[in-house]
Design an enzyme around this catalytic site. Structure first.
Site, PDB file in Angstrom:
ATOM      1  N   ARG A 159       0.822  -1.211   0.000  1.00 22.57           N
ATOM      2  CA  ARG A 159       0.000   0.000   0.000  1.00 22.57           C
ATOM      3  C   ARG A 159       0.859   1.266   0.000  1.00 22.57           C
ATOM      4  O   ARG A 159       0.479   2.289   0.558  1.00 22.57           O
ATOM      5  CB  ARG A 159      -0.960   0.021   1.189  1.00 22.57           C
ATOM      6  CG  ARG A 159      -1.925  -1.147   1.245  1.00 22.57           C
ATOM      7  CD  ARG A 159      -2.853  -1.166   0.034  1.00 22.57           C
ATOM      8  NE  ARG A 159      -3.769  -2.303   0.138  1.00 22.57           N
ATOM      9  CZ  ARG A 159      -3.521  -3.506  -0.368  1.00 22.57           C
ATOM     10  NH1 ARG A 159      -2.373  -3.719  -1.033  1.00 22.57           N
ATOM     11  NH2 ARG A 159      -4.384  -4.490  -0.250  1.00 22.57           N
ATOM     12  N   GLU A 216      -4.909   4.064   6.171  1.00 24.67           N
ATOM     13  CA  GLU A 216      -4.755   3.853   4.743  1.00 24.67           C
ATOM     14  C   GLU A 216      -5.363   5.030   3.982  1.00 24.67           C
ATOM     15  O   GLU A 216      -4.879   5.419   2.930  1.00 24.67           O
ATOM     16  CB  GLU A 216      -5.420   2.547   4.329  1.00 24.67           C
ATOM     17  CG  GLU A 216      -5.250   2.198   2.870  1.00 24.67           C
ATOM     18  CD  GLU A 216      -5.722   0.782   2.551  1.00 24.67           C
ATOM     19  OE1 GLU A 216      -6.492   0.624   1.589  1.00 24.67           O
ATOM     20  OE2 GLU A 216      -5.307  -0.149   3.253  1.00 24.67           O
ATOM     21  N   SER A 249     -11.276   0.644   3.003  1.00 24.67           N
ATOM     22  CA  SER A 249     -10.556   0.317   4.236  1.00 24.67           C
ATOM     23  C   SER A 249      -9.912   1.568   4.815  1.00 24.67           C
ATOM     24  O   SER A 249      -9.204   2.291   4.113  1.00 24.67           O
ATOM     25  CB  SER A 249      -9.487  -0.739   3.962  1.00 24.67           C
ATOM     26  OG  SER A 249     -10.076  -1.948   3.531  1.00 24.67           O
TER      27      SER A 249
END
Length: 295
Positions: free
Chosen positions: A168, A287, A217
């Site tokens: 990520r 995130e 998320s």
């Protein structure tokens, strides 16, 4: 996750509310908003406005825009940079192409490797910037090259070796942004690929609050664990701040329950981090990107 309304036809707008352009449905106005119809048009616009602070949005997922909005320029790729086709044997997709559309196009064209993108509610540009992934796959595994644009509007071609790519995260040491990517894929069977896409979508529909206003998320999974599991184990499903609530279906999602502000969502994010740290001894990293000015 509900998707933002389609962009209007005008290319440049001023004092534009950003809530309709984010999947959380919150956020104050942008001083200037640009929806470029093509990459050359984007380059021309950037070269004419080289000093404005700059923020990029696709479908507006994975981002929390604070209530006072954005000082400077917001470029929205969704609804503008929508080119999708072949360049030689590779598939070229511009930054505003929805990931689900890219997944279907690749499968229907007889290729495999991008089916996992079908369940990710974002665009190519955002997926490249964060190395989006699902089901053990990541987008950069299939990238042959990318085209970027810098603050002066100059375009560049880069390859994977120009970036530091991790879970990520994508690090690059120049001020450039993704405007397209080339994907070199393996031949695949279209019916089998469509079955995989249906499988990914089925998992998403069963496990995520897809019919609600959310941003995907909220927290990164810590090494060897899952953020959703930690939040659930801490007893935080249903935790609320104003109109923001931790999803009962998937604890790593925060829902705008009809009337949330960005401040409600940010306070809830901080509460979840603090509670999980206190009860589970793990600090969850976000995130989602939190941008803009607080009210």
């Amino acid at each position: 996750m509900t998707c933002p309304s389609p962009a209007r036809n005008d290319i440049v707008r001023y004092d534009e509310p950003l809530a309709p352009h984010t999947t959380w449905r919150v956020g104050g106005p942008a001083d200037v908003l640009c929806v470029p119809p093509t990459v050359p048009a984007l380059s021309t616009f950037l070269s004419a406005h080289p000093t404005l602070p700059l923020l990029w949005l696709g479908l507006g997922s994975n981002t929390l825009v604070r209530d006072a909005g954005i000082r400077g320029l917001v470029v929205i790729t969704a609804g503008g940079l929508a080119g999708l086709g072949f360049e030689g044997q590779a598939i070229r997709a511009e930054a505003g192409v929805p990931l689900a559309k890219l997944a279907r196009f690749s499968v229907q064209s007889g290729y495999t490797g991008l089916e996992f993108l079908a369940g990710i509610p974002g665009t190519v540009g955002g997926a490249l910037a964060m190395n989006a992934g699902a089901a053990g796959c990541e987008i950069w595994e299939q990238v042959a090259a990318v085209e970027t644009v810098d603050r002066s509007g100059e375009r560049h071609v880069r390859t994977r070796v120009d970036f530091e790519i991790g879970y990520r995260s994508v690090r690059f040491f120049r001020e450039e942004w993704f405007v397209s990517a080339l994907f070199e894929l393996s031949p695949g069977d279209p019916p089998l690929g469509m079955a995989r896409i249906r499988e990914h979508l089925g998992v998403r529909n069963r496990t995520q609050p897809v019919q609600t206003a959310n941003a995907g998320s909220v927290f990164r999974n810590p090494p060897g664990d899952h953020a959703g599991r930690l939040i659930e184990q801490a007893g935080l499903k249903g935790l609320r701040e104003g109109g923001a609530v931790v999803s009962e279906r998937h604890a790593n999602f925060i829902i705008n329950d009809a009337a949330a502000t960005a401040s409600d969502i940010e306070r809830l994010i901080l509460r979840v981090q603090a509670e999980v740290h206190e009860r589970m001894d793990v600090w969850l990293e976000t995130e989602v990107k939190i941008v803009g000015d607080a009210a």
